[in-house]
Design a protein around this motif. Structure first.
Motif, PDB file in Angstrom:
ATOM      1  N   ASN A   1       0.803  -1.227   0.000  1.00 18.82           N
ATOM      2  CA  ASN A   1       0.000   0.000   0.000  1.00 18.82           C
ATOM      3  C   ASN A   1       0.833   1.272   0.000  1.00 18.82           C
ATOM      4  O   ASN A   1       0.489   2.244  -0.653  1.00 18.82           O
ATOM      5  CB  ASN A   1      -0.930   0.019   1.210  1.00 18.82           C
ATOM      6  CG  ASN A   1      -2.066  -0.946   1.008  1.00 18.82           C
ATOM      7  OD1 ASN A   1      -2.411  -1.248  -0.140  1.00 18.82           O
ATOM      8  ND2 ASN A   1      -2.619  -1.463   2.081  1.00 18.82           N
ATOM      9  N   ASN A   2       1.952   1.257   0.734  1.00 21.79           N
ATOM     10  CA  ASN A   2       2.727   2.495   0.785  1.00 21.79           C
ATOM     11  C   ASN A   2       3.360   2.809  -0.568  1.00 21.79           C
ATOM     12  O   ASN A   2       3.595   3.955  -0.903  1.00 21.79           O
ATOM     13  CB  ASN A   2       3.767   2.472   1.913  1.00 21.79           C
ATOM     14  CG  ASN A   2       4.610   1.227   1.896  1.00 21.79           C
ATOM     15  OD1 ASN A   2       4.371   0.333   1.077  1.00 21.79           O
ATOM     16  ND2 ASN A   2       5.594   1.146   2.772  1.00 21.79           N
TER      17      ASN A   2
ATOM     18  N   ASN B   1       0.497   4.170  -2.741  1.00 19.34           N
ATOM     19  CA  ASN B   1       0.255   5.517  -2.268  1.00 19.34           C
ATOM     20  C   ASN B   1       1.172   6.550  -2.917  1.00 19.34           C
ATOM     21  O   ASN B   1       0.769   7.668  -3.226  1.00 19.34           O
ATOM     22  CB  ASN B   1       0.543   5.524  -0.765  1.00 19.34           C
ATOM     23  CG  ASN B   1      -0.569   6.183  -0.026  1.00 19.34           C
ATOM     24  OD1 ASN B   1      -1.262   7.009  -0.613  1.00 19.34           O
ATOM     25  ND2 ASN B   1      -0.749   5.839   1.226  1.00 19.34           N
ATOM     26  N   ARG B   2       2.425   6.168  -3.090  1.00 14.20           N
ATOM     27  CA  ARG B   2       3.398   7.081  -3.688  1.00 14.20           C
ATOM     28  C   ARG B   2       3.150   7.308  -5.178  1.00 14.20           C
ATOM     29  O   ARG B   2       3.450   8.361  -5.716  1.00 14.20           O
ATOM     30  CB  ARG B   2       4.825   6.538  -3.509  1.00 14.20           C
ATOM     31  CG  ARG B   2       5.408   6.667  -2.126  1.00 14.20           C
ATOM     32  CD  ARG B   2       5.757   8.101  -1.738  1.00 14.20           C
ATOM     33  NE  ARG B   2       6.738   8.760  -2.597  1.00 14.20           N
ATOM     34  CZ  ARG B   2       8.045   8.631  -2.487  1.00 14.20           C
ATOM     35  NH1 ARG B   2       8.555   7.878  -1.545  1.00 14.20           N
ATOM     36  NH2 ARG B   2       8.864   9.275  -3.298  1.00 14.20           N
TER      37      ARG B   2
ATOM     38  N   ARG C   1       0.221   6.816  -7.030  1.00 13.81           N
ATOM     39  CA  ARG C   1      -1.099   7.253  -7.495  1.00 13.81           C
ATOM     40  C   ARG C   1      -1.201   8.778  -7.441  1.00 13.81           C
ATOM     41  O   ARG C   1      -0.771   9.379  -6.466  1.00 13.81           O
ATOM     42  CB  ARG C   1      -2.187   6.597  -6.635  1.00 13.81           C
ATOM     43  CG  ARG C   1      -3.551   6.615  -7.280  1.00 13.81           C
ATOM     44  CD  ARG C   1      -4.485   5.649  -6.589  1.00 13.81           C
ATOM     45  NE  ARG C   1      -4.220   4.252  -6.963  1.00 13.81           N
ATOM     46  CZ  ARG C   1      -4.760   3.210  -6.336  1.00 13.81           C
ATOM     47  NH1 ARG C   1      -5.564   3.384  -5.317  1.00 13.81           N
ATOM     48  NH2 ARG C   1      -4.488   1.979  -6.746  1.00 13.81           N
TER      49      ARG C   1
ATOM     50  N   GLU D   1       1.283   5.617 -11.726  1.00 17.36           N
ATOM     51  CA  GLU D   1       0.622   4.319 -11.670  1.00 17.36           C
ATOM     52  C   GLU D   1       0.148   3.883 -13.060  1.00 17.36           C
ATOM     53  O   GLU D   1       0.327   2.728 -13.459  1.00 17.36           O
ATOM     54  CB  GLU D   1      -0.572   4.383 -10.704  1.00 17.36           C
ATOM     55  CG  GLU D   1      -1.265   3.037 -10.542  1.00 17.36           C
ATOM     56  CD  GLU D   1      -2.536   3.115  -9.700  1.00 17.36           C
ATOM     57  OE1 GLU D   1      -3.092   4.225  -9.542  1.00 17.36           O
ATOM     58  OE2 GLU D   1      -2.965   2.065  -9.204  1.00 17.36           O
TER      59      GLU D   1
END
Ligand code: SF4
Ligand code: SF4
Lengths: 240, 501
Positions: free
Chosen positions: B328-329, B332-333, B335, B389
């Motif tokens: 997830n991290n 997160n970066r 997107r 992404e």
């Protein structure tokens, strides 16, 4: 997260011993057989003028050779052939360095390398990047790439030196602490003849900074680079 | 081809671009004075409907006025081409918003234009021209200079960030450090003599450059390249895309220090490089493609080996992708980071992964259908978000499509009867412009070629895939924080060497 750990564990150790021979098709060192009649066709066709005929036989300047295969195609006698061996391996066996011993000898020593692209086609750079992959795992030899010339023992130069990078090369070299080494990596940096003389090119690395070790190839295979770096660690040890 | 007066170039270009439907694919100059002409500017427009290029030419008298109304105000994609025309030939695009140097840095004099025929190839002249960086000034703003020599093993480029705290307000990129003068170096050589240089414009796009160049040469001949040669060429082209994309999938993670994936990606890439050596005798597939066909055959052992490695590779690659999306991290970066909107992509005439992640469907394998791509079954992967992404997703999708293509090529090669691999091109038509295109891992790669009366190269222009996408990178970073720059940069994965020539 589990998947990641699983994938890492499943592969175990993928690091391989370094090898100086490639696939049988690999265009490596040139060999000249006895049926060579010294006609010089190979020398005429070479795009970088790497071949001169000496004593009726072709002599190859591996600093310039881009391993294109043209000389071999042109040889009507079939006397000139590429072996699937790196030229670098040859240089090292000549000096009686066995790879196994060499590696053991290098353990406990370190070499910090700064890369400088002086005008390369990027293939040399990509191969240098490949040295850090788990198959070549450069760190096992005590060699590491560093982020600044001020931390480096050796400058590894790729590419012909372009007019737009000449100053960067000089300044990077000057920024390094003594004792320092320079390695010219690949035909461009060693011979500077890949593209011929143009308005935008200053020459090879040696035309700008003193070069201590040259690695032939276009690009040199990762094993060659590792071998040359190990040899460089030796030279450095002598100078310390 | 339509020839117009320099004063009418802008108007004609506006019509040719058909309100953006046919993007500007290349713009370059030529010195035709040695054969009684003048100086010329050519514009190529990518016409997917006709599966062809629309060509526009303006001729200037060599000793007269070299100014004309700049195309950049109506076609932003022309901005860098016109700066290059100014450097290399001395053309003056009037009303160009930013006519700073592009290719020639400080050590060259102002009035030296290397592609003019009056200068010999090795003409060394020193001067001191100005190259100012574009920056923003104001209270609290500051500049961060980076490069040309970077901390990692990357090609040289100078980036000047204008910062408002952590946010990047503006980025100016000074490139062309590795400019080697290849376009001038090949002049006067036969296509055969020039080939090793063309293969060495760029390492990672070696096949793409060679393939475009060879097609440009072959269009000047009556002979047809054997089908078997096309199968092998296409195999090489897809192998090149595959090793680039697989390596880049790992590499983009280096932008956030996500080490396991960097290492997994680089391992898979290495297996592909070893296949390359088996295929062509060189890890960058050099020496395989030649004008007229290919240099060597692929035998059953070779095909078997590729098949086997790819089967394993596909499985492992799927795992890597799974690991990436599960983190997830990381997601997160990436997107909403480094967005290029669809209209920006069109205005800059972007190509390749960069364009397809912003809603464009441009892919020369479909649009132009060179070689045997029309016979093959593959999809053009697109996304619309235009962020890091989306670019990763397009790249991942293309890996699967390339594997699919390679499988088809293997089965076609198995069925293909023994036959010639290379045709003799005979006499090549001279004084006739010709272009060749191929789809590199970074987008379409375009070469323009003209031979002189003796069949030697009079002009070669190389528009690599990175050319139109570099200006987009400087826009994509605006508003993001500076630690995201490496990530955004790697998501485009542009070549310097291809661009700089
Ligand atoms: S293989 Fe080396 S020596 Fe032979 S033609 Fe090519 S560059 Fe010259
Ligand atoms: S030696 Fe060959 S691979 Fe290395 S930079 Fe020069 S052309 Fe590229």
């Amino acid at each position: 997260m589990l998947k990641m750990i699983e994938a890492i564990l499943a592969k175990r150790i993928v690091t391989e011993n370094i090898s100086f021979s490639g696939h049988k098709r690999m265009r490596g060192q040139l060999q000249c057989l006895n049926n060579c009649d010294g006609c010089g066709n190979c020398s005429a066709v070479c795009p970088v003028q790497a071949i001169t005929i000496q004593d009726g036989k072709p002599a190859v300047d591996y600093k310039k050779c881009i391993f294109c295969g043209r000389c071999v195609e042109t040889c009507i006698q079939g006397a000139l052939q590429h072996s699937n061996k790196d030229v670098m391996g040859n240089v090292l066996t000549e000096t009686q360095i066995q790879i196994g011993e060499m590696i053991t000898a290098k353990l406990g020593r370190s070499l910090h390398v700064r890369h400088l692209d002086a005008g390369s086609c990027n293939a040399c750079d990509f191969e240098m990047g490949a040295l850090s992959n788990p198959i070549y795992d450069l760190h096992r030899f005590g060699i590491a790439f560093v982020a600044s010339p001020r931390h480096a023992d050796m400058l590894m130069v790729t590419g012909v030196v372009t007019r737009n990078l000449e100053q960067a090369l000089r300044m990077t070299y000057e920024a390094m602490p003594e004792p320092k080494l320079v390695m010219a990596c690949g035909a461009c940096a060693c011979g500077g003849a890949t593209y011929g003389a143009t308005y935008a090119v200053c020459g090879s690395a040696a035309d700008i900074v003193p070069v201590d070790i040259a690695v032939p190839g276009c690009p040199p295979r990762p094993s060659s680079m590792i071998a040359a770096m190990c040899a460089a660690a030796d030279i450095l040890a002598e100078r310390l | 081809m339509l020839q117009v007066q320099p004063e009418n170039l802008r108007g004609a270009a506006n019509i040719f671009s058909a309100a953006g439907k046919n993007p500007l694919a290349a713009m370059f100059g030529a010195d035709e004075t040695l054969r009684g002409g003048g100086l010329a500017i050519y514009c190529l427009f990518y016409n997917a409907e006709k599966r062809d290029m629309d060509i526009l030419k303006a001729e200037f008298s060599a000793d007269g006025d070299l100014s004309y109304p700049s195309l950049t105000p109506i076609l932003p994609a022309a901005a860098w081409y016109e700066r290059e025309l100014h450097d290399m030939f001395g053309f003056i695009p009037r009303e160009h918003p930013d006519l700073r140097p592009l290719v020639l840095h400080e050590t060259f004099p102002e009035d030296f234009h290397p592609l003019l025929k009056k200068y010999p190839v090795d003409y060394q002249v020193r001067g001191s021209r100005k190259y100012e960086m574009l920056t923003s000034a104001g209270e609290g703003l500051y500049e961060v200079p980076v490069g040309p020599i970077h901390a990692g093993i990357i090609e040289p480029g100078h980036f000047r960030f204008s910062q408002a705290g952590e946010a990047m307000l503006q980025l100016d990129a000074k490139l062309f450090y590795t400019h080697r003068g290849i376009e001038k170096a090949v002049e006067g050589k036969t296509p055969f003599e020039a080939l090793p240089l063309v293969e060495r414009i760029c390492g990672a796009c070696s096949v793409a450059n060679t393939l475009s160049f060879c097609q440009a040469v072959e269009k000047l001949s009556e002979a047809d390249v054997p089908r078997k040669a096309w199968l092998i060429r296409t195999l090489a082209a897809e192998m090149e895309r595959l090793y680039n994309h697989v390596g880049d999938t790992g590499n983009v993670c280096a932008g956030v220090g996500f080490s396991p994936v960097i290492s997994m990606g680089s391992r898979l890439k290495e297996y592909l490089m070893q296949l390359n050596e088996m295929l062509a005798g060189n890890r960058f597939l050099r020496g395989l493609i030649v004008p007229g066909g290919v240099n060597c055959d692929v035998d059953e052992n070779c095909l078997e080996e590729i098949d086997e490695v790819l089967r394993e590779l596909e499985k492992e690659y799927r795992d890597i992708v799974h690991i990436m999306w599960e983190q997830n991290n990381f997601v997160n970066r990436i997107r909403t980071t480094g967005i290029i909107r669809q209209n920006t992509a069109f205005e800059l005439a972007m190509v390749g992964v960069g364009a397809r992640a912003s809603g464009s469907v441009r892919d020369s394998r479909k649009d132009i259908g060179f070689g045997i791509y029309d016979e093959l079954d593959f999809a053009v992967v697109t996304e619309t978000a235009g962020d890091v992404e989306a670019r990763i997703k397009v790249r991942v999708g293309e890996v699967y499509e390339s594997i699919k293509l390679i499988k088809q090529l293997i089965s076609k090669l198995r069925k293909e009867p023994e036959g010639s691999l290379c045709v003799d091109l005979g006499m090549l038509r001279t004084l006739e412009g010709s272009w060749g295109i191929s789809e590199s891992a970074r987008g379409d790669n375009l070469h323009w070629l003209m031979l002189d009366e003796e069949g030697r190269i009079d002009r070669l222009f190389v528009r690599s895939a990175s050319y139109p996408n570099w200006p987009a990178l400087t826009l994509a970073v605006q508003g993001d924080i500076i630690p995201d720059f490496p990530l955004i940069n790697k998501s485009f994965e542009l070549c310097y060497a291809c661009l700089d020539r």
